[in-house]
Every structure is written in structure tokens, then in C-alpha cells.
Enzyme design. Structure first.
Site, PDB file in Angstrom:
ATOM      1  N   GLU A   1      34.450  42.791  31.782  1.00 22.09           N
ATOM      2  CA  GLU A   1      34.092  41.455  31.756  1.00 22.09           C
ATOM      3  C   GLU A   1      33.780  40.841  30.199  1.00 22.09           C
ATOM      4  O   GLU A   1      32.735  40.539  29.832  1.00 22.09           O
ATOM      5  CB  GLU A   1      32.506  41.319  32.381  1.00 22.09           C
ATOM      6  CG  GLU A   1      32.399  41.648  33.888  1.00 22.09           C
ATOM      7  CD  GLU A   1      31.264  41.793  34.348  1.00 22.09           C
ATOM      8  OE1 GLU A   1      30.129  41.348  33.614  1.00 22.09           O
ATOM      9  OE2 GLU A   1      30.961  41.898  35.674  1.00 22.09           O
TER      10      GLU A   1
ATOM     11  N   GLU B   1      34.186  45.534  41.482  1.00 19.71           N
ATOM     12  CA  GLU B   1      32.377  45.412  41.446  1.00 19.71           C
ATOM     13  C   GLU B   1      32.231  44.143  42.405  1.00 19.71           C
ATOM     14  O   GLU B   1      32.750  43.099  42.354  1.00 19.71           O
ATOM     15  CB  GLU B   1      31.653  44.826  40.301  1.00 19.71           C
ATOM     16  CG  GLU B   1      31.521  45.827  39.195  1.00 19.71           C
ATOM     17  CD  GLU B   1      30.913  45.462  37.921  1.00 19.71           C
ATOM     18  OE1 GLU B   1      30.079  44.724  38.080  1.00 19.71           O
ATOM     19  OE2 GLU B   1      31.070  46.044  36.785  1.00 19.71           O
TER      20      GLU B   1
END
Ligand code: IFM
Length: 451
Positions: free
Chosen positions: A173, A352
Site C-alpha cells: 500500500e 487483503e
């Protein structure tokens, strides 16, 4: 077994070799801070008011000290793979120089313990815990030198573990690191400058490119990068909201996907950023856009873009998780299909997906039916994307266990396993039993198909 008898009856399209896993990250679970260097998150946690409950990652879930029991716990779920991150300051106290033998030894035991239990190790090199020494010496990610240090660290790690790691993700991320850490200041290192955020985002991608080269030189593991992405919808059908949605989409989704695929940042976003656009060096484009085997997709919810009042999921009456994030599984299908259509790049892995809920431990049990429903509907959304031709090859639940949820501290619980933070006792929730049953049925089906 008839597929319609499965506990998620709609899962008709996921391939037989689809990878099922659970995910964690180092700072969020490991603890054992006395056996690693300091990271920017250790420093940020000490800033008054930065963490909702005033907590830190010094003990977290004490995973380092409970490794064998945690490995047995992961194995008990029946997953194919475990996604974890390596703490850079546990390998190199100050982010450069000779590696620590205790840190290397810990990850050896983790990786070997997974393999001994038939679980594939998926390692992420950077899940936000930058060595504080690099923040002090080079200004962290806004300084280009940090990308070079990251490449050296990737070289060390892939030399040591590359013979046993199935899949390396360079970064987790980068948008969060850049924007929440350097522009909004709500994550470490807590800076507030758009120019710094964009420079950090570029250096993160340069670091990704250099690390990819280092890993490839050392081993055969697949290499990819993990991005948090979501569909951005205009709140109203006005030109202003549609324009805002296009820029927001450019900043969070297209910025990374374009850079990784064609080596160029989107022209409309560069124009929007003006003087805050990052400085680049000749050769960066090719470095950043070199081929990778997968893009990891972290999906939790969609976003709305508005030039007026920001949209609030709660106020709108939408179903939300304990983070206040709208529960919107259709967005996962939309995102995966869009990635496939617009970039036709490497295959996708949902690295995720999961939800925080205000779980209660009652008589030794946690009945987290809302999480079961969240996971079931999002798995069905992945299945639908595969039906529409998207190459998605795996799905990882966030998270294996409750853990340090960054600025929310320990107040938000994402785990399918409950952690009592006083005793550190792990208690599988209803969702953990559901995941095991799903995987048990899948294994039975594979056997039946093979015979
Ligand atoms: O806990 C985080 C994780 O570290 C990165 N992705 C989002 C999760 C939930 O907020």
C-alpha cells in the site's frame, strides 16, 4: 460433492489451484521490540494523541515469542498460504549494514515452520515499519537514498530466504505510506506536505523497481506489489463531482497502475498536482514499470467523491464495519474487472480483504457472524470477477488475528482469531471455523474430482 452444497454456494468459478490464505504484518503482531531496531511507527506511537488508545507495537500479539503455537494455529485453518511481512529493522537495526543474525533466524524459523506444515510463505518486504535511522539520515521516503537502502535490504532478504519464499511483494500500500504518512499526517512519520507525499510515492516505486531487480538476481520467487484500491464513485451526477471522482481515482488507482504498467503518471493528475508533482530521474520510468508477476489488491470498501459535504457511510444508513467503512462487496467485482480491462497486466491476487467488528468474547466464544457474511459476500464477488474473465489466483483474509490497527491502536479487531491483550490468549472466532470448514469442503471436492 455438489458445488451448491458448499457453504458459499456461489463459488463456481474459482479455479481448483486457487490460493487461499490469511495475512498479517510484522509491526501489527510481532512485538519483541527489544530484538529489533526502532521504526518510524515506534516514534509515531509516542506522539501524544497519534494513536487512539495511546498504545504501541512494543508487545503487540507477541507473535515472535509464540511462533510455534501461531504456526499451528495457521495450519489448523487449512490454508494454502500465509502472507506476512518482514520487519526491516529486525534485519538491519538502522536500515543498512550487516544483518542481525537473530532477525534472520526468526524469519528462518517462521518460513521453515510454514513449509513443514505444508503452507506456502508469501513475504512482503515493506509494510510501513521504516527504520527510524533512515528517517533521520535521509528524511525517509521523500529522500531518494531510502530507495537505494531498500534495494540493499531486498538483496539481503532474498539471498537468505529466496530459496523458500514462493512469492515476494515489495511494498504494501504505497498510497497509504505516501498520503496518510506524509500529506495527512495521520500515520507515521506524521508529515503534512503534498509535495513530500508525492515525492515519497515516487521513491517508493523506485524502491519497488530496484528491489524487484535484486530479488530476481537472487531467486526464482514470483515478484509483485500490493496496492490498496477502490472504485471511486461521484456522489452526485454533477460535472463537479464527476471531475473530482476522476482525479481521486487518478491519485489512488491510476497513479500506481499507470506507473507500474507504462512507466508514466497520468497526465491529468500531474497537471492537477502542479508544483507538487514528484521529481524523476532519467531511467526511473523503465525501472518502475519492469514486469512483475502479480498485482496484489487490498480491498475493503468503495469511496465517494464530492465537492460538497464529504459522504458519510453511517449518515447515509449504509451497512458499515466497525471502521465506519461501507460494506460493499460489488465494489470488489467492479475493481477487479476494471483492473483487468484497463491494464490487462499481470494476474491479480486479493492480498487483503476483511472487516473490523466490535467482537465480544462471551463464555470463551466469539460469534462474529457479520464477519462471516462479509467474507462470504466478498468471496462471491471475487468468483463473479473470475466468471467475467478476470485472472484472480488467490485470496487472503485480513487478518489472521486481532492486532495493532495503526492509528486506531487495539480498539479495532480485524482477526478471525480473537486476541486477549491482557493474556495474549488466541481464541478462534466463528469466522475462523467457517474458513476452515470452507477449506475442508474445498479439499474434499478436490479429492472427489481427482478420483
Ligand atoms: O491493518 C491494515 C493493514 O495493515 C493494511 N491494509 C488495511 C488493513 C486494515 O486497515
Amino acid at each position: 460433492m455438489d458445488r451448491d452444497q458448499l457453504i458459499v454456494p456461489g463459488l463456481r468459478h474459482l479455479p481448483a489451484n486457487f490460493i487461499w490464505g490469511v495475512a498479517t504484518s510484522a509491526f501489527q503482531i510481532e512485538g519483541a521490540a527489544d530484538r529489533r531496531g526502532e521504526s518510524i511507527w515506534d516514534v509515531f506511537c509516542r506522539r501524544p494523541g497519534a494513536i487512539a488508545d495511546g498504545s504501541d507495537g512494543l508487545t503487540a500479539c507477541a507473535h515472535v515469542d509464540r511462533l510455534d503455537a501461531d504456526l499451528d494455529l495457521i495450519a489448523s485453518l487449512g490454508v494454502d498460504a500465509y502472507r506476512f511481512s518482514i520487519a526491516w529493522p529486525r534485519i538491519q537495526t538502522e536500515g543498512s549494514g550487516a544483518p542481525r543474525s537473530d532477525g534472520l533466524g526468526f524469519y528462518d524459523r517462521l518460513i521453515d515452520g510454514l513449509l513443514a506444515r505444508g503452507i506456502q510463505p508469501y513475504a512482503t518486504l515493506y509494510h510501513w515499519d521504516l527504520p527510524q535511522a533512515l528517517q533521520l539520515r535521509f528524511g525517509g521516503w521523500p529522500g531518494r537514498e531510502t530507495a537505494y537502502r531498500f534495494a540493499d535490504y531486498a538483496d539481503t532478504v532474498s539471498r537468505r530466504f529466496g530459496d523458500r519464499i514462493v512469492s515476494f511483494a515489495t511494498l504494501n500500500e504505497p498510497w497509504v505510506v505516501a498520503v496518510l504518512g506524509h500529506e495527512q499526517g495521520i500515520f507515521a512519520p506524521g508529515l503534512r506536505s503534498r509535495a513530500m507525499a508525492m515525492q515519497a510515492s515516487h521513491h517508493l516505486l523506485v524502491g519497488h523497481g530496484l528491489a524487484t531487480q535484486a530479488i530476481r538476481a537472487n531467486c526464482q520467487a514470483e515478484v509483485g506489489i500490493v496496492l490498496n484500491m477502490s472504485p471511486i464513485h461521484p456522489l452526485t451526477d454533477t460535472d463537479a463531482d464527476r471531475a473530482k471522482a476522476a482525479i481521486d481515482d487518478g491519485l489512488i488507482n491510476r497513479w500506481y497502475m499507470d506507473a507500474l504498467h507504462v512507466g508514466q503518471y497520468p497526465a491529468d493528475v500531474l497537471a492537477h498536482l502542479g508544483a507538487d508533482a514528484p521529481q524523476q530521474l532519467p531511467g526511473d520510468a523503465a525501472l518502475v514499470s519492469q514486469p512483475v508477476e502479480f498485482i496484489g489488491v487490498n480491498y475493503y470498501t468503495r469511496s465517494f467523491a464530492s465537492t460538497g459535504e464529504p459522504w458519510s457511510a453511517q449518515a447515509s444508513g449504509a451497512a458499515v464495519t466497525d471502521m465506519g467503512w461501507e460494506i460493499y462487496p460489488e465494489g470488489l467485482t467492479e475493481l477487479l474487472v476494471r483492473l483487468h480491462q484497463d491494464w490487462k497486466g499481470p494476474r491479480l491476487i486479493v492480498t487483503e480483504n476483511g472487516a473490523a467488528f466490535a467482537d465480544q468474547l462471551v463464555d470463551g466464544e466469539v460469534d462474529d457472524q457479520p464477519r462471516v457474511e462479509y467474507l462470504a459476500t466478498h468471496l462471491a464477488a471475487v468468483d463473479e470477477a473470475v466468471r467475467r474473465g478476470v485472472n484472480v489466483t488467490g485470496y487472503f483474509v485480513w487478518s489472521l488475528m486481532d492486532n495493532f490497527e495503526w492509528a486506531s491502536g487495539y480498539r479495532k479487531r480485524f482477526g478471525i482469531v480473537h486476541v486477549d491483550y491482557d493474556t495474549l490468549k488466541r481464541t478462534p472466532k466463528r469466522s475462523a471455523r467457517w474458513v476452515s470448514e470452507l477449506l475442508r469442503q474445498r479439499a474434499a471436492q478436490r479429492l472427489a474430482n481427482a478420483s
